[in-house]
Write a protein that holds these residues in place. Structure first.
Motif, PDB file in Angstrom:
ATOM      1  N   ALA A   7      -9.684   5.980   9.924  1.00  0.00           N
ATOM      2  CA  ALA A   7      -8.440   6.548  10.480  1.00  0.00           C
ATOM      3  C   ALA A   7      -7.380   5.457  10.626  1.00  0.00           C
ATOM      4  CB  ALA A   7      -8.745   7.168  11.837  1.00  0.00           C
ATOM      5  N   ARG A  11      -4.985   6.208  16.520  1.00  0.00           N
ATOM      6  CA  ARG A  11      -5.047   7.654  16.284  1.00  0.00           C
ATOM      7  C   ARG A  11      -5.391   8.370  17.592  1.00  0.00           C
ATOM      8  NH1 ARG A  11      -9.418   6.456  18.573  1.00  0.00           N
ATOM      9  NH2 ARG A  11     -11.472   6.811  17.683  1.00  0.00           N
ATOM     10  N   GLU A  68      -5.293   6.513  22.567  1.00  0.00           N
ATOM     11  CA  GLU A  68      -4.487   5.907  21.499  1.00  0.00           C
ATOM     12  C   GLU A  68      -3.920   4.563  21.960  1.00  0.00           C
ATOM     13  OE1 GLU A  68      -4.154   8.791  22.994  1.00  0.00           O
ATOM     14  OE2 GLU A  68      -2.094   9.536  23.071  1.00  0.00           O
ATOM     15  N   GLU A  88      -7.671   2.887   7.844  1.00  0.00           N
ATOM     16  CA  GLU A  88      -7.598   3.807   6.699  1.00  0.00           C
ATOM     17  C   GLU A  88      -8.504   3.325   5.564  1.00  0.00           C
ATOM     18  OE1 GLU A  88      -3.548   5.567   6.217  1.00  0.00           O
ATOM     19  OE2 GLU A  88      -3.009   3.968   7.621  1.00  0.00           O
TER      20      GLU A  88
END
Ligand SMILES: Cc1cc2nc3c(=O)[nH]c(=O)nc-3n(C[C@H](O)[C@H](O)[C@H](O)COP(=O)(O)OP(=O)(O)OC[C@H]3O[C@@H](n4cnc5c(N)ncnc54)[C@H](O)[C@@H]3O)c2cc1C
Length: 254
Positions: A7, A11, A68, A88
């Motif tokens: 991610a 996030r 977050e 990512e």
């Protein structure tokens, strides 16, 4: 140290973020810049009535974190100590090469002496390492944004009875509330959204904007092996979540 996450950094994670300040003792830096607020009042209800209130009289209150914010803070601290972070970047497989781990991603593979698997309730690494799957339980949050700061003297609420076989809670943040629910027993297919909406209405929060997030939860259910050849499973991938308080933060960075 290399930290891989599929991610983006910072996030949203469905998590109400209530933790004991005792977690601070496991870190060699101050966590308080990432704490949203502290609470001392706890309120228990049965079907929104029969309330029992108590105040935490010890020196430690309950901390409320926004994940977050908190997760980003922990990653920044790791980076400041030399960790390389690749967001990512999904891990697509791991393999023991006799004296080191090979970790595969779509952008290439990495080699490492040690492997820490912290990929959450749905992460694949525990399975790749040969550990038996845990049963997941349905859980969810209903995030509520208020148009004013929440009262300083508010309580962390736990509710039983409104949704059959479930525990519901409401964690006040500085501005807004994180309501949550977990189903301890019964059919896994039950939709928690109507129960959480009814809880929000019962707390007088029904008119504020609400965002629902379903997220299965792996609750601790007894000791089991969590390591093999220099690999360790931690956090929710290892079902290290207290079945009563739902506390599981922040295991992955230990
Ligand atoms: C509704 C709900 C409410 C909760 N409330 C609280 C609470 O109030 N207090 C508390 O202490 N705990 C709470 N918890 C529990 C807490 O959220 C978890 O215990 C905690 O998030 C576990 O952290 P983790 O790092 O192990 O997993 P996660 O936070 O789930 O992180 C796993 C990470 O692994 C990444 N990942 C997954 N697969 C891959 C892959 N193949 N490759 C690379 N990266 C991957 C994901 O992107 C994710 O960032 C709650 C949980 C739920 C569901």
């Amino acid at each position: 140290m290399l930290l891989l996450d599929k991610a983006p950094l910072g996030r949203y994670k469905a998590c109400s973020g209530a933790v004991s300040p005792k977690i601070g003792q496991w870190f060699d830096f101050d966590l308080t810049p990432a704490v949203d607020r502290s609470l001392r009042q706890i309120r228990y209800t049965w079907k929104l009535g029969d309330e029992i209130c108590s105040e935490i009289k010890t020196t430690d209150p309950i901390w409320v974190l926004k994940r977050e914010v908190f997760d980003r803070f922990l990653v920044q601290q790791a980076e400041a100590r030399g960790a390389e972070v690749k967001a990512e970047t999904p891990v697509t497989g791991v393999e023991w090469a006799g004296d080191r781990w090979q970790v595969c991603t779509p952008g290439g593979s990495f080699e490492s002496q040690y492997l820490v698997a912290a990929d959450g309730a749905n992460g694949p690494t525990a399975g790749w390492l040969g550990f038996k799957p845990h049963k997941t339980r349905p859980a969810a949050t209903l995030e509520i944004a208020t148009d004013h700061p929440v009262d300083e003297n508010c309580a962390l609420n736990f509710e039983f009875g409104l949704v059959r076989n479930a525990c519901l809670w409401s964690v006040p943040q500085r501005q807004g509330y994180s309501l949550g629910a977990v189903l301890f027993l019964g059919k896994n297919s039950q939709d928690l959204q109507p129960g959480l909406a009814a809880y929000a209405a019962g707390l007088g929060l029904g008119h504020y904007p609400q965002t629902f997030h379903a997220q299965p939860l792996q609750l601790w259910n007894g000791d089991r092996p969590l390591h093999r050849e220099r690999a360790l499973v931690v956090g929710e991938a290892a079902a290290l979540v207290d079945p009563l308080s739902i506390e599981g933060d922040p295991p992955r960075h230990f």
